[in-house]
Design a protein around this motif. Structure first.
Motif, PDB file in Angstrom:
ATOM      1  N   ASN A  24       1.094  -1.064  -0.092  1.00  0.00           N
ATOM      2  CA  ASN A  24      -0.071  -0.083   0.145  1.00  0.00           C
ATOM      3  C   ASN A  24       1.002   1.238  -0.041  1.00  0.00           C
ATOM      4  O   ASN A  24       1.295   1.642   1.039  1.00  0.00           O
ATOM      5  N   PRO A  25       0.974   2.052  -1.067  1.00  0.00           N
ATOM      6  CA  PRO A  25       1.829   3.066  -1.262  1.00  0.00           C
ATOM      7  C   PRO A  25       1.411   4.351  -0.169  1.00  0.00           C
ATOM      8  O   PRO A  25       2.185   5.170   0.231  1.00  0.00           O
ATOM      9  N   ASN A  26       0.355   4.257   0.110  1.00  0.00           N
ATOM     10  CA  ASN A  26      -0.478   5.337   1.138  1.00  0.00           C
ATOM     11  C   ASN A  26       0.206   4.998   2.520  1.00  0.00           C
ATOM     12  O   ASN A  26       0.654   5.794   3.503  1.00  0.00           O
ATOM     13  N   LEU A  31       4.336   6.046   6.630  1.00  0.00           N
ATOM     14  CA  LEU A  31       5.785   5.755   7.384  1.00  0.00           C
ATOM     15  C   LEU A  31       6.889   6.782   7.170  1.00  0.00           C
ATOM     16  O   LEU A  31       7.450   6.984   7.797  1.00  0.00           O
ATOM     17  N   ALA A  32       6.943   7.109   5.671  1.00  0.00           N
ATOM     18  CA  ALA A  32       7.830   7.974   5.574  1.00  0.00           C
ATOM     19  C   ALA A  32       7.857   9.368   6.176  1.00  0.00           C
ATOM     20  O   ALA A  32       8.653   9.880   6.713  1.00  0.00           O
ATOM     21  N   TYR A  36      10.071   6.975   9.995  1.00  0.00           N
ATOM     22  CA  TYR A  36      10.485   5.477  10.102  1.00  0.00           C
ATOM     23  C   TYR A  36      11.623   5.069   8.997  1.00  0.00           C
ATOM     24  O   TYR A  36      12.480   4.144   9.616  1.00  0.00           O
ATOM     25  N   PHE A  37      11.635   5.658   7.990  1.00  0.00           N
ATOM     26  CA  PHE A  37      12.441   5.351   6.861  1.00  0.00           C
ATOM     27  C   PHE A  37      13.936   5.790   7.226  1.00  0.00           C
ATOM     28  O   PHE A  37      15.040   5.570   6.471  1.00  0.00           O
ATOM     29  N   LYS A  38      14.106   6.894   8.247  1.00  0.00           N
ATOM     30  CA  LYS A  38      15.330   7.568   8.699  1.00  0.00           C
ATOM     31  C   LYS A  38      16.053   6.692   9.693  1.00  0.00           C
ATOM     32  O   LYS A  38      17.216   7.030  10.128  1.00  0.00           O
ATOM     33  N   ASP A  39      15.185   5.745  10.367  1.00  0.00           N
ATOM     34  CA  ASP A  39      15.496   5.061  11.598  1.00  0.00           C
ATOM     35  C   ASP A  39      16.470   3.760  11.178  1.00  0.00           C
ATOM     36  O   ASP A  39      15.871   2.923  10.332  1.00  0.00           O
ATOM     37  N   LEU A  82       9.225   8.764  -0.797  1.00  0.00           N
ATOM     38  CA  LEU A  82       8.122   8.368  -0.370  1.00  0.00           C
ATOM     39  C   LEU A  82       7.406   9.472   0.698  1.00  0.00           C
ATOM     40  O   LEU A  82       6.153   9.396   0.957  1.00  0.00           O
ATOM     41  N   VAL A  83       8.277  10.464   1.103  1.00  0.00           N
ATOM     42  CA  VAL A  83       7.663  11.390   1.955  1.00  0.00           C
ATOM     43  C   VAL A  83       6.667  12.209   1.152  1.00  0.00           C
ATOM     44  O   VAL A  83       5.799  12.929   1.676  1.00  0.00           O
TER      45      VAL A  83
END
Length: 125
Positions: A24-26, A31-32, A36-39, A82-83
């Protein structure tokens, strides 16, 4: 105390559910936007989840496109993009177009197969 079997089954179910959410891209955008993707620990977890690509695990997936997203999430550039909500919207639209094309193509193939079987049945008589 939870037995190992119960714990393993629960872990399997949770990871299966999470991996499928990646289709699910949404959700990926959500998450972005929350970082979360920086963790580093979360990114390492995504790398760990690549085991779902193995056939003995992939057979349980209802949404196989999640594996493609999981693969793309291994790349920092993709995670950063994705942000942007427009990126998620674009991916969502592409998935819809793919499924529409896939559904039409599958229907044509099934129709052709049914016609071929009907011809085979009439030629046998």
């Amino acid at each position: 105390c939870v037995s190992d079997d119960t714990g393993n089954r629960l872990r399997f179910q949770l990871e299966l559910e999470f991996v499928q959410c990646l289709a699910n891209p949404n959700y990926l955008n959500f998450l972005a936007q929350r970082g979360y993707f920086k963790d580093r620990a979360f990114v390492n977890y995504l790398k760990y989840l690549l085991y779902w690509k193995e056939p003995e695990y992939a057979k349980y997936l209802k949404y196989p496109q999640c594996l493609h997203m999981l693969e793309l999430l291994q790349y920092e550039h993709f995670r950063k993009e994705l942000v942007n909500a427009q990126c998620a919207k674009f991916i969502d639209e592409q998935q819809i177009l793919h499924w529409q094309h896939y559904s039409r193509k599958r229907m044509r193939l099934q129709q052709a197969l049914a016609e071929q079987q009907q011809q085979n049945n009439t030629s046998v008589k």
